[in-house]
Design an enzyme around this catalytic site. Structure first.
Site, mmCIF file in Angstrom:
data_model
loop_
_atom_site.group_PDB
_atom_site.id
_atom_site.type_symbol
_atom_site.label_atom_id
_atom_site.label_comp_id
_atom_site.label_asym_id
_atom_site.label_seq_id
_atom_site.Cartn_x
_atom_site.Cartn_y
_atom_site.Cartn_z
ATOM 1 N N CYS A 1 0.843 -1.194 0.000
ATOM 2 C CA CYS A 1 0.000 0.000 0.000
ATOM 3 C C CYS A 1 0.884 1.252 0.000
ATOM 4 C CB CYS A 1 -0.922 -0.014 1.216
ATOM 5 S SG CYS A 1 -1.631 1.565 1.646
ATOM 6 N N CYS B 1 1.461 3.995 5.003
ATOM 7 C CA CYS B 1 1.950 4.109 6.378
ATOM 8 C C CYS B 1 3.459 3.869 6.436
ATOM 9 C CB CYS B 1 1.215 3.112 7.268
ATOM 10 S SG CYS B 1 -0.517 3.504 7.426
ATOM 11 N N CYS C 1 -8.187 -1.423 7.572
ATOM 12 C CA CYS C 1 -7.029 -0.543 7.513
ATOM 13 C C CYS C 1 -6.895 0.109 8.877
ATOM 14 C CB CYS C 1 -7.273 0.488 6.418
ATOM 15 S SG CYS C 1 -6.266 1.963 6.529
ATOM 16 N N GLN D 1 -11.952 18.114 6.682
ATOM 17 C CA GLN D 1 -10.762 17.461 7.240
ATOM 18 C C GLN D 1 -11.087 16.018 7.600
ATOM 19 O OE1 GLN D 1 -7.739 18.479 7.398
ATOM 20 N NE2 GLN D 1 -7.765 20.706 7.355
ATOM 21 N N TYR E 1 -9.770 30.108 1.138
ATOM 22 C CA TYR E 1 -9.786 28.663 0.889
ATOM 23 C C TYR E 1 -10.643 28.011 1.985
ATOM 24 C CZ TYR E 1 -5.503 30.095 -1.574
ATOM 25 O OH TYR E 1 -4.581 30.738 -2.367
ATOM 26 N N GLU F 1 -13.987 30.699 -1.525
ATOM 27 C CA GLU F 1 -13.774 29.287 -1.880
ATOM 28 C C GLU F 1 -14.167 29.095 -3.349
ATOM 29 O OE1 GLU F 1 -12.829 26.167 -0.503
ATOM 30 O OE2 GLU F 1 -13.506 25.374 -2.435
ATOM 31 N N CYS G 1 -1.094 21.902 4.884
ATOM 32 C CA CYS G 1 -0.909 20.455 4.971
ATOM 33 C C CYS G 1 0.350 20.043 4.223
ATOM 34 C CB CYS G 1 -2.128 19.720 4.423
ATOM 35 S SG CYS G 1 -2.480 20.141 2.716
HETATM 36 N N1 SAH Z 1 -10.452 25.659 5.306
HETATM 37 C C1 SAH Z 1 -11.204 24.499 4.894
HETATM 38 C C2 SAH Z 1 -10.750 23.888 3.575
HETATM 39 C C3 SAH Z 1 -9.279 23.704 3.358
HETATM 40 S S1 SAH Z 1 -8.818 22.692 1.977
HETATM 41 C C4 SAH Z 1 -11.222 23.464 5.995
HETATM 42 O O1 SAH Z 1 -10.474 23.544 6.947
HETATM 43 O O2 SAH Z 1 -12.043 22.538 5.913
HETATM 44 C C5 SAH Z 1 -8.490 23.823 0.735
HETATM 45 C C6 SAH Z 1 -9.721 24.386 0.042
HETATM 46 O O3 SAH Z 1 -9.255 25.299 -0.960
HETATM 47 C C7 SAH Z 1 -10.598 23.371 -0.694
HETATM 48 O O4 SAH Z 1 -11.926 23.504 -0.239
HETATM 49 C C8 SAH Z 1 -10.486 23.759 -2.170
HETATM 50 O O5 SAH Z 1 -11.692 23.575 -2.876
HETATM 51 C C9 SAH Z 1 -10.137 25.229 -2.076
HETATM 52 N N2 SAH Z 1 -9.413 25.824 -3.200
HETATM 53 C C10 SAH Z 1 -8.464 25.259 -3.979
HETATM 54 N N3 SAH Z 1 -7.986 26.140 -4.867
HETATM 55 C C11 SAH Z 1 -8.635 27.313 -4.631
HETATM 56 C C12 SAH Z 1 -8.564 28.616 -5.231
HETATM 57 N N4 SAH Z 1 -7.735 28.876 -6.216
HETATM 58 N N5 SAH Z 1 -9.366 29.574 -4.728
HETATM 59 C C13 SAH Z 1 -10.213 29.313 -3.707
HETATM 60 N N6 SAH Z 1 -10.324 28.113 -3.118
HETATM 61 C C14 SAH Z 1 -9.550 27.119 -3.574
#
Ligand code: SAH
Length: 394
Positions: free
Chosen positions: A21, A24, A100, A224, A253, A274, A349
């Protein structure tokens, strides 16, 4: 204090699929060793002198079965029997997985049930080479706090014979399931979900509770995958933002609006941006659902949004940013600085792109302070981190 937790963490477990896989990579280490390694790798990726202290990684007490989202690829073995699992590291060969160490146990059971139902229901598994067959993937999402369970059946075509009976039998086997969705994906690329879907049972989404807010999560929205650690991550992010209730805040985002909605009770107003339309729809519903009226959502590219705000001469006090693995863009960062927030809370991340973006932000007079790594993905090499940056006053 080091919140690594000793109980379950010390008990090392093994996995028969470890080598093939490839997810991990830290299974041979103790949980403590793994956290130390992640701390060192975050420090290394961010480079010397770029930040203040890198704090010890916030770990999990029970670092197993934390994934609330599980995806299984369906295929057939040499004898023609249906199998499900993951693509073997870097190939298109499906490695059968029954359980898993990372995935939710119920989700794995449901996937097993579906696998067993295929033959009696005469449902053919999709074959990549011939592009024949129906079932491609099963995606399960579970709200750990609410117990709600969503099953998404990803099929190559909309025609799903005896789907009513199939869903009925699935619900009989697992009454915990609260919604079943058929997603249609005829494409040949590696994306799991297609654009069309049909709700076969329930509401078509699940809800989860996090940091006092209820969140609606649709099949395609980002959420998440480790809710236990997400709570720690978001609480740290809001704490680092130092909100007093008077600030204008940007949540860039924002996904389904999690961070902005959680922070909204400590701020005057929040503008959230977003790109994904499903996520924005969820976010707007989430604001209503939680009776929050001081957050506005914008469905557009985050860089473009910041550019428009900057061109209009707007100002923000605090910026939360949580970009995807590829990090942010020059346009976004330049315009963010023009809005002049006194603090930026960057959630990442991917320490590599975080390091790259922190360098740019430094040239724009934002200096990174404390870095808090959070272990969202135990046993894998990945590490999340949240960083506080402050505007330098000359
Ligand atoms: N803050 C949120 C999501 C984080 S993940 C949380 O904690 O749940 C990153 C996010 O960025 C995703 O939802 C993805 O759709 C968005 N994203 C990716 N590229 C983007 C862009 N160019 N402009 C705006 N959002 C974007």
């Amino acid at each position: 204090m080091r919140e690594t937790g000793a109980r379950g963490a010390r008990q090392k477990k093994t996995c028969v699929n470890e080598k093939r896989c490839g997810s991990c990579r830290y299974l041979s280490l103790t949980y403590e060793e793994q956290l130390k390694k992640k701390e060192v790798s975050v420090r290394k990726a961010l480079g010397k002198g770029l930040t203040g202290r890198v704090m010890p990684v916030l770990g999990m007490e029970e670092p197993y079965h934390y994934r609330n989202k599980v995806t299984a690829v369906f295929a057939r073995d040499r004898k023609g029997n249906p199998i499900s699992g993951v693509y073997e590291g870097g190939t298109h060969h499906v490695l059968p997985v029954e359980e898993c160490l990372l995935e939710d146990v119920l989700a794995d059971r449901i996937i097993g049930t579906i696998r067993g139902m295929l033959k009696p229901f005469k449902i053919w598994v999709y074959e990549e080479d011939t592009r024949r067959g129906l079932l491609r993937y099963v995606l399960i999402r579970r709200g750990f706090a609410t117990g709600q369970v969503m099953v998404v059946l990803v099929t190559a075509s909309p025609i799903f014979p005896s789907k009513r009976n199939f869903v009925r039998a699935l619900l009989e086997a697992h009454p915990e399931i609260t919604t079943v969705v058929q997603n249609i994906n005829p494409r040949t690329d590696s994306l799991i979900l297609g654009d069309r879907q049909q709700v076969l049972y329930g509401k078509g989404y699940i809800e989860d509770e996090l940091c006092g807010c209820i969140f609606r999560i649709s099949p395609a929205s980002f959420y998440q995958i480790n809710p236990v650690q997400t709570r720690k991550l978001y609480e740290k992010a809001v704490e680092l933002a130092g909100l007093t209730g008077r600030e204008t805040v940007i949540d860039a985002y924002c996904g389904i609006g999690t961070i902005g909605l959680i922070a909204s009770s400590h701020a005057r107003s929040v503008e959230a941006v977003e790109l994904n339309p499903d996520a924005v729809r969820d976010a707007i519903t989430n604001a209503k659902r939680n009776h929050i009226t001081n957050v506005r959502f914008h469905r557009t590219d985050a860089g473009e949004f910041m550019a428009k705000m900057a061109a209009a001469g707007e100002h923000a006090d605090v910026l939360f940013m949580d970009p995807p693995r590829s990090g942010s863009t020059r346009e976004f960062l330049n315009c963010a600085a023009r809005l002049g927030p006194k603090r930026i809370v960057y959630i990442s991340c991917n320490p590599e792109t975080l390091g790259r973006d922190l360098k740019v932000l430094r040239t724009l007079d934002y200096r990174a302070g404390e870095v808090w790594p959070v272990d969202m993905f135990p046993w894998t090499e990945s590490c999340e981190a949240v960083v506080k940056l402050e505007k330098q006053v000359h």
